[in-house]
Design a protein around this motif. Structure first.
Motif, PDB file in Angstrom:
ATOM      1  N   TYR A   1       0.945  -0.951  -0.266  1.00 36.16           N
ATOM      2  CA  TYR A   1       0.167  -0.386   0.015  1.00 36.16           C
ATOM      3  C   TYR A   1       0.995   1.587   0.387  1.00 36.16           C
ATOM      4  CZ  TYR A   1       0.511   1.641   5.021  1.00 36.16           C
ATOM      5  OH  TYR A   1       0.371   2.249   6.093  1.00 36.16           O
ATOM      6  N   THR A   2       2.079   1.392   0.364  1.00 34.78           N
ATOM      7  CA  THR A   2       2.667   2.283   0.241  1.00 34.78           C
ATOM      8  C   THR A   2       4.109   2.255  -1.311  1.00 34.78           C
ATOM      9  OG1 THR A   2       5.340   1.200   1.252  1.00 34.78           O
ATOM     10  CG2 THR A   2       3.638   2.593   2.711  1.00 34.78           C
ATOM     11  N   LYS A   3       3.208   1.488  -1.749  1.00 34.41           N
ATOM     12  CA  LYS A   3       4.385   1.763  -3.078  1.00 34.41           C
ATOM     13  C   LYS A   3       4.108   2.721  -3.772  1.00 34.41           C
ATOM     14  CE  LYS A   3       4.566  -1.379  -7.892  1.00 34.41           C
ATOM     15  NZ  LYS A   3       3.264  -2.299  -8.078  1.00 34.41           N
ATOM     16  N   GLU A   4       2.930   3.558  -4.132  1.00 35.50           N
ATOM     17  CA  GLU A   4       2.225   4.402  -4.964  1.00 35.50           C
ATOM     18  C   GLU A   4       3.540   5.456  -5.296  1.00 35.50           C
ATOM     19  OE1 GLU A   4      -1.463   5.176  -6.440  1.00 35.50           O
ATOM     20  OE2 GLU A   4      -1.881   3.362  -6.556  1.00 35.50           O
ATOM     21  N   VAL A   5       3.289   6.058  -3.792  1.00 40.69           N
ATOM     22  CA  VAL A   5       4.238   6.557  -3.178  1.00 40.69           C
ATOM     23  C   VAL A   5       5.797   6.551  -3.532  1.00 40.69           C
ATOM     24  CG1 VAL A   5       5.489   8.001  -0.438  1.00 40.69           C
ATOM     25  CG2 VAL A   5       2.689   7.190  -0.529  1.00 40.69           C
ATOM     26  N   LEU A   6       6.175   5.505  -3.924  1.00 43.51           N
ATOM     27  CA  LEU A   6       7.593   5.679  -4.649  1.00 43.51           C
ATOM     28  C   LEU A   6       7.677   4.975  -6.268  1.00 43.51           C
ATOM     29  CD1 LEU A   6       8.927   2.871  -1.509  1.00 43.51           C
ATOM     30  CD2 LEU A   6       9.554   5.462  -2.313  1.00 43.51           C
ATOM     31  N   THR A   7       6.554   5.201  -6.899  1.00 44.44           N
ATOM     32  CA  THR A   7       6.752   5.094  -8.091  1.00 44.44           C
ATOM     33  C   THR A   7       7.301   5.428  -8.819  1.00 44.44           C
ATOM     34  OG1 THR A   7       4.835   2.849  -7.500  1.00 44.44           O
ATOM     35  CG2 THR A   7       5.172   3.646  -9.836  1.00 44.44           C
ATOM     36  N   ASN A   8       6.677   6.857  -8.816  1.00 48.87           N
ATOM     37  CA  ASN A   8       7.147   8.267  -9.757  1.00 48.87           C
ATOM     38  C   ASN A   8       8.391   8.465  -9.354  1.00 48.87           C
ATOM     39  OD1 ASN A   8       4.762   7.776 -11.492  1.00 48.87           O
ATOM     40  ND2 ASN A   8       4.057   7.745 -10.373  1.00 48.87           N
ATOM     41  N   ASN A   9       9.595   8.200  -8.606  1.00 48.14           N
ATOM     42  CA  ASN A   9      10.421   8.968  -7.664  1.00 48.14           C
ATOM     43  C   ASN A   9      10.931   7.997  -8.924  1.00 48.14           C
ATOM     44  OD1 ASN A   9      13.142   9.450  -6.196  1.00 48.14           O
ATOM     45  ND2 ASN A   9      11.760   8.836  -4.278  1.00 48.14           N
ATOM     46  N   THR A  10      11.949   9.597  -9.913  1.00 48.31           N
ATOM     47  CA  THR A  10      12.765   9.533 -10.543  1.00 48.31           C
ATOM     48  C   THR A  10      14.390   9.011  -9.794  1.00 48.31           C
ATOM     49  OG1 THR A  10      13.083  11.626 -10.570  1.00 48.31           O
ATOM     50  CG2 THR A  10      11.512  11.406 -12.030  1.00 48.31           C
ATOM     51  N   TYR A  11      15.047   9.492  -8.687  1.00 48.99           N
ATOM     52  CA  TYR A  11      15.624   9.000  -8.238  1.00 48.99           C
ATOM     53  C   TYR A  11      16.024   7.408  -8.534  1.00 48.99           C
ATOM     54  CZ  TYR A  11      16.386  13.922  -7.834  1.00 48.99           C
ATOM     55  OH  TYR A  11      16.634  15.176  -7.394  1.00 48.99           O
ATOM     56  N   LEU A  12      14.666   6.889  -8.122  1.00 48.99           N
ATOM     57  CA  LEU A  12      14.828   5.442  -7.860  1.00 48.99           C
ATOM     58  C   LEU A  12      14.953   4.697  -9.210  1.00 48.99           C
ATOM     59  CD1 LEU A  12      11.771   4.343  -5.144  1.00 48.99           C
ATOM     60  CD2 LEU A  12      14.519   3.912  -5.197  1.00 48.99           C
ATOM     61  N   ASP A  13      15.621   3.444  -9.019  1.00 46.12           N
ATOM     62  CA  ASP A  13      14.950   2.612 -10.406  1.00 46.12           C
ATOM     63  C   ASP A  13      14.986   1.152 -10.626  1.00 46.12           C
ATOM     64  OD1 ASP A  13      17.704   3.654 -12.136  1.00 46.12           O
ATOM     65  OD2 ASP A  13      18.617   2.765 -10.395  1.00 46.12           O
ATOM     66  N   GLU A  14      14.305   1.344  -9.499  1.00 46.57           N
ATOM     67  CA  GLU A  14      13.201  -0.054  -9.195  1.00 46.57           C
ATOM     68  C   GLU A  14      12.461   0.020  -7.895  1.00 46.57           C
ATOM     69  OE1 GLU A  14      13.117  -4.936  -9.369  1.00 46.57           O
ATOM     70  OE2 GLU A  14      15.521  -3.392  -8.889  1.00 46.57           O
ATOM     71  N   VAL A  15      11.483  -0.423  -8.162  1.00 50.95           N
ATOM     72  CA  VAL A  15      10.508  -0.463  -6.648  1.00 50.95           C
ATOM     73  C   VAL A  15       9.458  -1.617  -6.114  1.00 50.95           C
ATOM     74  CG1 VAL A  15       7.518  -0.197  -4.839  1.00 50.95           C
ATOM     75  CG2 VAL A  15       9.335   2.025  -6.501  1.00 50.95           C
ATOM     76  N   ILE A  16      10.088  -2.825  -5.419  1.00 49.51           N
ATOM     77  CA  ILE A  16       9.528  -4.391  -4.514  1.00 49.51           C
ATOM     78  C   ILE A  16       8.846  -4.044  -3.748  1.00 49.51           C
ATOM     79  CG2 ILE A  16      11.006  -6.072  -3.954  1.00 49.51           C
ATOM     80  CD1 ILE A  16      13.909  -5.334  -5.353  1.00 49.51           C
ATOM     81  N   VAL A  17       7.997  -4.379  -3.552  1.00 50.88           N
ATOM     82  CA  VAL A  17       6.782  -5.108  -2.816  1.00 50.88           C
ATOM     83  C   VAL A  17       7.294  -6.544  -2.216  1.00 50.88           C
ATOM     84  CG1 VAL A  17       4.381  -4.942  -2.482  1.00 50.88           C
ATOM     85  CG2 VAL A  17       5.182  -3.746  -4.420  1.00 50.88           C
ATOM     86  N   TYR A  18       7.160  -6.239  -0.811  1.00 51.54           N
ATOM     87  CA  TYR A  18       7.144  -7.294  -0.775  1.00 51.54           C
ATOM     88  C   TYR A  18       6.290  -6.982   0.655  1.00 51.54           C
ATOM     89  CZ  TYR A  18       8.161 -10.362   3.970  1.00 51.54           C
ATOM     90  OH  TYR A  18       7.804 -11.689   4.690  1.00 51.54           O
ATOM     91  N   ASP A  19       5.358  -8.515   0.568  1.00 52.16           N
ATOM     92  CA  ASP A  19       3.615  -8.307   1.030  1.00 52.16           C
ATOM     93  C   ASP A  19       3.714  -9.457   2.559  1.00 52.16           C
ATOM     94  OD1 ASP A  19       0.640  -7.978   1.591  1.00 52.16           O
ATOM     95  OD2 ASP A  19       0.635  -9.189  -0.339  1.00 52.16           O
ATOM     96  N   GLN A  20       4.116  -8.666   3.436  1.00 53.24           N
ATOM     97  CA  GLN A  20       3.908  -9.969   4.366  1.00 53.24           C
ATOM     98  C   GLN A  20       2.585 -10.140   5.092  1.00 53.24           C
ATOM     99  OE1 GLN A  20       5.979  -7.820   7.653  1.00 53.24           O
ATOM    100  NE2 GLN A  20       5.399  -9.677   9.455  1.00 53.24           N
ATOM    101  N   TYR A  21       1.868  -9.326   4.777  1.00 57.91           N
ATOM    102  CA  TYR A  21       0.276  -9.592   5.260  1.00 57.91           C
ATOM    103  C   TYR A  21      -0.264 -10.698   4.657  1.00 57.91           C
ATOM    104  CZ  TYR A  21       1.905  -7.527   8.948  1.00 57.91           C
ATOM    105  OH  TYR A  21       2.840  -6.768  10.264  1.00 57.91           O
ATOM    106  N   GLY A  22       0.334 -10.922   3.254  1.00 57.17           N
ATOM    107  CA  GLY A  22      -0.645 -10.819   1.867  1.00 57.17           C
ATOM    108  C   GLY A  22       0.212 -12.773   1.585  1.00 57.17           C
ATOM    109  N   LYS A  23       0.602 -12.561   0.200  1.00 57.18           N
ATOM    110  CA  LYS A  23       1.566 -13.690  -0.608  1.00 57.18           C
ATOM    111  C   LYS A  23       2.745 -13.654   0.340  1.00 57.18           C
ATOM    112  CE  LYS A  23       3.169 -11.295  -4.199  1.00 57.18           C
ATOM    113  NZ  LYS A  23       3.624 -10.836  -5.614  1.00 57.18           N
ATOM    114  N   HIS A  24       3.082 -13.252   1.286  1.00 51.04           N
ATOM    115  CA  HIS A  24       4.702 -13.742   1.940  1.00 51.04           C
ATOM    116  C   HIS A  24       4.687 -14.262   3.136  1.00 51.04           C
ATOM    117  CE1 HIS A  24       5.968 -11.289  -2.048  1.00 51.04           C
ATOM    118  NE2 HIS A  24       6.720 -12.564  -2.215  1.00 51.04           N
TER     119      HIS A  24
END
Length: 211
Positions: free
Chosen positions: A44-67
């Motif tokens: 749920y915090t992914k969208e805060v980072l998705t358009n950050n031009t200083y990042l190359d990649e956003v990796i989602v770790y879903d502790q309360y879901g699929k992980h």
């Protein structure tokens, strides 16, 4: 310490904490302009980072879901290992993220000496509970401990037009027009380092009402 080519920043707690951590991204990019910089976060915090031009990649770790299961976490760690990361900068201590960074075989694992902190290669004393300074400064302390100069403390939170349009519609539904000025007061927080004193809020509201 060897210059990193691939850096993972980890923050798997709340939305505001991730926003307060964006100066870490900016400062790492300024020092290592050619490095691959990834950020590991909750879904749920992914969208805060998705358009950050200083990042190359956003990796989602879903502790309360699929992980959520130990097996899924181990599988995620082994997937992360294939990325050949050099650094893991862990901004919020949890047992899981320290285990993941360890199992992923990341050579430099920097973070707070808490929650299985012995799995880290560079550990720093956590004093956030004392509330001696702002959360942003505590976060940047990890970079300072890694001898990364702090050149920029501005939070970076780019908004796409579709998000702006959605907020405009939400405000209209509450009777706030596009040209109307309004003030939002959001008092208190869970941690002392992020908490503005209650009496300050009281004084501020009185000033706003008067002026």
């Amino acid at each position: 310490m060897k210059r990193p080519n691939r850096i993972l920043i980890v923050r798997t707690d709340r939305l505001g904490d991730v926003i307060l951590s964006t100066p870490v991204i900016t400062n790492l990019r300024k020092v290592y302009p050619d490095a691959h910089i990834a950020f590991m976060c909750r879904p749920y915090t992914k969208e805060v980072l998705t358009n950050n031009t200083y990042l190359d990649e956003v990796i989602v770790y879903d502790q309360y879901g699929k992980h959520s299961s130990p097996f899924a976490t181990i599988k995620f760690s082994l997937w992360l290992r294939k990325k050949n990361l050099d650094w893991a900068v862990i901004l919020h201590p949890t047992n899981r993220v320290n285990i993941i960074a360890f199992l992923a075989g990341i050579p430099v694992r920097a973070g707070w000496d808490k929650k299985l902190g012995f799995l880290l290669t560079r550990r720093f004393v956590l004093e956030k509970h004392l509330g001696l300074k702002h959360e942003l400064e505590y976060t940047l302390d990890i970079l300072r401990s890694l001898e990364i100069p702090i050149q920029d403390k501005q939070m970076y939170f780019p908004l796409v037009q579709s998000t702006k349009d959605k907020v405009k519609q939400l405000l209209l539904a509450k009777g706030v027009g596009p040209d109307e000025k309004f003030i939002v007061v959001h008092p208190s927080a869970s941690c002392p380092s992020k908490r503005w004193p209650q009496e300050y809020f009281s004084q501020l509201v009185k000033i706003l009402k008067k002026e």
